[in-house]
Design an enzyme around this catalytic site. Structure first.
Site, short mmCIF file in Angstrom:
data_model
loop_
_atom_site.label_atom_id
_atom_site.label_comp_id
_atom_site.label_asym_id
_atom_site.label_seq_id
_atom_site.Cartn_x
_atom_site.Cartn_y
_atom_site.Cartn_z
CB ALA A 64 46.84 45.70 44.73
N GLY A 104 42.68 42.81 44.04
CA GLY A 104 42.29 43.36 45.34
C GLY A 104 40.87 43.90 45.34
CD GLU A 107 42.63 39.44 47.30
OE1 GLU A 107 43.26 40.49 47.01
OE2 GLU A 107 43.15 38.44 47.79
CD GLU A 127 45.58 38.93 42.40
OE1 GLU A 127 44.96 38.29 41.53
OE2 GLU A 127 45.01 39.72 43.18
#
Ligand SMILES: NC(=O)c1ccc[n+]([C@@H]2O[C@H](COP(=O)([O-])OP(=O)(O)OC[C@H]3O[C@@H](n4cnc5c(N)ncnc54)[C@H](O)[C@@H]3O)[C@@H](O)[C@H]2O)c1
Length: 702
Positions: A64, A104, A107, A127
């Site tokens: 991200a 991300g 994901e 994370e």
């Protein structure tokens, strides 16, 4: 012309979405919006049978955009909705990965129906290192693919795995050596030809419910309370046993709570602080680092050997010069022994050890350094000796060479002048053991040329270290802030606190090691010598109680771990409290007229040690020794065992509240007297407290 970082193109019956958002294709709001539009267009395109998602540049989506998700307004909802939309598509979606598929990015891949990657691709959920858990259903989709136990391991450790391991774990469906985008299209064509239907990760069952009940209970018990993301990861992965939508709610609630936690704030502060450290404001933009291909080191003691290994480990040849043939051979043998130890412990392959050792040349004559690009001196901490060595280096080193000193306490400007070419000189203050510790203070002298400064920073990065730039002052950043910390340690000891009480309080606060244990490990002689040298230089306060304890222990021959006794008694490395120490300190206290108390509580210990340390940090900033407060946090978390989940002393001060801190300094000053200025708050602290501005984001000129 479109400025979207996402491009959609059709290749026959296959649509290809390419994310092109340098440097690492992070999932910024613009990328998410671009993907959304591309997915909608693909869904509406009746002639397109499958979608491939891949990236331009050196990597798949590496995560991200951290800068975005630290914002209060951040919401995971747009990405999560996009992923749900991709997963629900009736036509097949293939993720084709290369480089890094992190956070991300991973994901995104998990929401696709089929995943392929080049052999060198790495996968991770990093994370936790930012105080978070995956917030876009990583905790729900990963266990459904790889099993809950493996998912929990990956999410709580942040560990990277390679493509082979990912294939074994069923995280991906194929590994190849081709071009990522072309291969993705081939795979999609084959799936279409085989009439494959979408395999939706959310529709798979997680095995979380089938694990023994103790599995999650024990995992939760192991989770450190200092890092709440760990326990949250356990709960979220356990919730993958529930229907997907319920697990989704568990993850979303945990992610949101973590996002607002002080630990996440601290870890993200450090993430950015480490990236900023080593950037020097106001430097000539035309200046470039000099090329360093070969290195020389003078002095093959503890530091010289560690520094040499840092370079050898990075594949850079080193010529090490010692004063005698004997010392030269000892240095070479010491380095070989360290490598042999790593090989024996299974930490290093034998051929790697050999390759590294083969890059070392040892000599007794400085002339061997004449063609080196960078020469670092690490001889005894003795001014006349270092001046002599540097004068010789000034004459011997080729024009354009960078000359560095590893001094901890001497004035770099004086040393630089000794070379007669001070613009070429910079301080490189490594921490011990130098081949292990990541922190490297780069000391900028008054005459250090911009390209020389950049060279030192560049070299630090090549070695995988964290460079922080400091100006010239006694102790630079780290040791200068350490001084009041150790000073108050000793005052507390004189007042009756035991070494164990002090260490226990500081370790409960989160320090990796309390100050007494730390000094025992570093050597009481090293600590005492620093104080005695300061005394000789006339730099000690006129306070008879100042740092008397370490000097008394030194006089008593208690040198710490190496002599079996210091603040503690030792069997091997195991410390046990020694009643002789309070007795010895009690006698000092009586002689100095210091009244002893029976109980000094942990919160007083923590405040007494940390308030002056922060205050000294603020003085360092005021004096321009460091250019930003976050550099100090990098130094203390990377070099001194300050807990990363508190973000470093400067961020910790903000967490406490600067007004509270200034008030605390004043209160201790009143209670203890402030004859030597120990408790006088720095102007910067007072000013920021008055303006209600944070300390940790302070930068020169801000
Ligand atoms: N030990 C630490 O934790 C630490 C940390 C940071 C910086 N430093 C600094 O690093 C430097 C070296 O410290 P150390 O702990 O490695 O000391 P050390 O005593 O282990 O090693 C010094 C070495 O220098 C060699 N030497 C002396 N004169 C020489 C000469 N003329 N030519 C070549 N070699 C010569 C000695 O033979 C010895 O091997 C000092 O400036 C010290 O302040 C030490």
């Amino acid at each position: 012309m479109s400025v979207s970082p996402v491009e959609l193109r059709r290749h026959g019956a296959i649509s290809l979405v390419t994310i092109d958002h340098p440097p690492v294709n992070a999932l910024s709001a613009a990328v998410v919006a671009g993907l959304r539009a591309a997915v909608d267009a693909f869904a509406d395109d009746a002639a397109s049978r499958a979608l491939v998602i891949g990236c331009a540049g050196r990597t798949f989506v590496a995560g991200a955009d951290i800068a975005e998700f630290a914002l209060p307004s951040f919401s995971a909802a747009p990405l999560n909705e996009l992923l749900a939309r991709i997963e629900a598509l009736e036509k097949i979606v293939v993720a084709t990965m290369h480089g890094y598929a992190f956070g991300g990015g991973l994901e995104l891949a998990l929401a696709c129906h089929h995943r392929v990657a080049t052999r060198e691709t790495q996968f991770a959920f990093p994370e936790v290192s930012l105080g978070l858990i995956p917030g876009s259903l990583g905790t729900q989709r990963l266990p459904r693919l790889v099993g809950a136990a493996r998912a929990l391991d990956l999410i709580t450790t942040g560990r990277r795995i390679d493509a082979t391991a990912a294939l074994d774990a069923h995280l991906i469906d194929g590994v190849h050596d081709g071009a990522p985008l072309a291969h993705g299209i081939d795979v999609a064509q084959a799936l279409v030809a085989a009439h494959a239907t979408p395999r939706r990760t959310r529709a798979l069952a997680s095995d979380a419910g089938g694990l023994p009940p103790a599995f999650f209970v024990e995992a939760r018990a192991r989770a450190s309370p200092a890092y709440p993301a760990h326990a949250a990861a356990v709960d979220a992965v356990a919730a993958s046993a529930l229907p997907f939508a319920e697990g989704e709610r568990v993850e979303a609630a945990a992610f949101e709570a973590l996002r607002r936690s002080p630990q996440a704030r601290a870890l993200q502060h450090l993430f950015f602080a480490r990236r900023r450290a080593g950037r020097v404001p106001g430097l000539d933009p035309a200046a470039r680092a000099r090329t360093v291909r070969t290195v020389g080191i003078v002095g093959g003691g503890t530091m010289g050997r560690g520094i040499a290994m840092s370079f050898l480990n990075a594949g850079i040849p080193v010529t090490l010069v010692e004063s005698t043939r004997d010392a030269m051979e000892r240095a070479a043998a010491g380095i070989r022994d360290t490598y042999a130890g790593s090989v024996a412990r299974g930490k290093l392959a034998a051929d790697d050890a050999e390759r590294r050792a083969a890059l070392l040349r040892v000599e007794t004559d400085d002339a061997a350094l004449a063609d080196r690009d960078l020469v670092i001196e690490a001889v005894y901490e003795d001014l006349p000796l270092k001046e002599r060595v540097l004068a010789r280096l000034g004459r011997t080193c080729k024009p354009g060479a960078t000359i560095a000193s590893n001094t901890s306490t001497l004035d770099l400007d004086v040393l630089a002048r000794a070379t007669d070419r001070p613009a070429d000189v910079v301080g490189m203050h490594f921490f011990s053991p130098a081949h292990v510790m990541r922190l490297l203070e780069i000391v900028r002298g008054a005459a250090t040329a911009p390209d020389v400064l950049l060279t030192a920073i560049d070299v630090a990065r090549t070695l995988g270290k964290l460079p922080v730039v400091a100006g010239v002052c006694y102790g630079f950043i780290g040791n200068r802030m350490l001084e009041p910390y150790l000073r108050e340690t000793e005052f507390l000891l004189l007042e009756g606190a035991t070494p164990d009480a002090i260490d226990t309080a500081m370790e409960a606060f989160g320090m990796a090691m309390g100050p007494c244990r730390m000094l025992d490990m570093a050597g009481i002689d090293v600590g005492a010598n620093v104080v005695m040298a300061q005394q000789v230089a006339g730099r000690l306060p006129a306070d008879p109680a100042y740092r008397v304890v370490v000097r008394r222990l030194f006089d008593a021959g208690r040198l710490g771990q190496k002599s079996g006794a210091g603040y503690y008694r030792y069997e091997g490395r195991r410390a046990t409290p020694d009643p002789a120490v309070p007795a010895l300190i009690g006698e000092l206290a009586r002689n100095l007229g210091v009244a002893q108390r029976t109980a000094i509580d942990g919160s007083e210990i923590v405040e007494r040690l940390l308030f002056p340390l922060v205050n000294e940090g603020a003085r360092i900033l005021e004096e321009g020794i460091a250019s930003r407060a976050s550099d100090l946090d990098v130094v203390w978390t990377a070099g001194y065992g300050f807990p990363d989940y508190r973000g470093g002393p400067m961020l910790h001060a903000d967490t406490l509240g600067l007004a509270q801190l200034v008030g605390g300094l004043a209160a201790y000053g009143r209670a203890r007297g402030d004859a030597f200025g120990y408790w006088t708050p720095s102007n910067l602290l007072v000013r920021l407290a008055q303006m209600n501005r944070p300390l940790a984001s302070w930068e020169a000129g801000s």
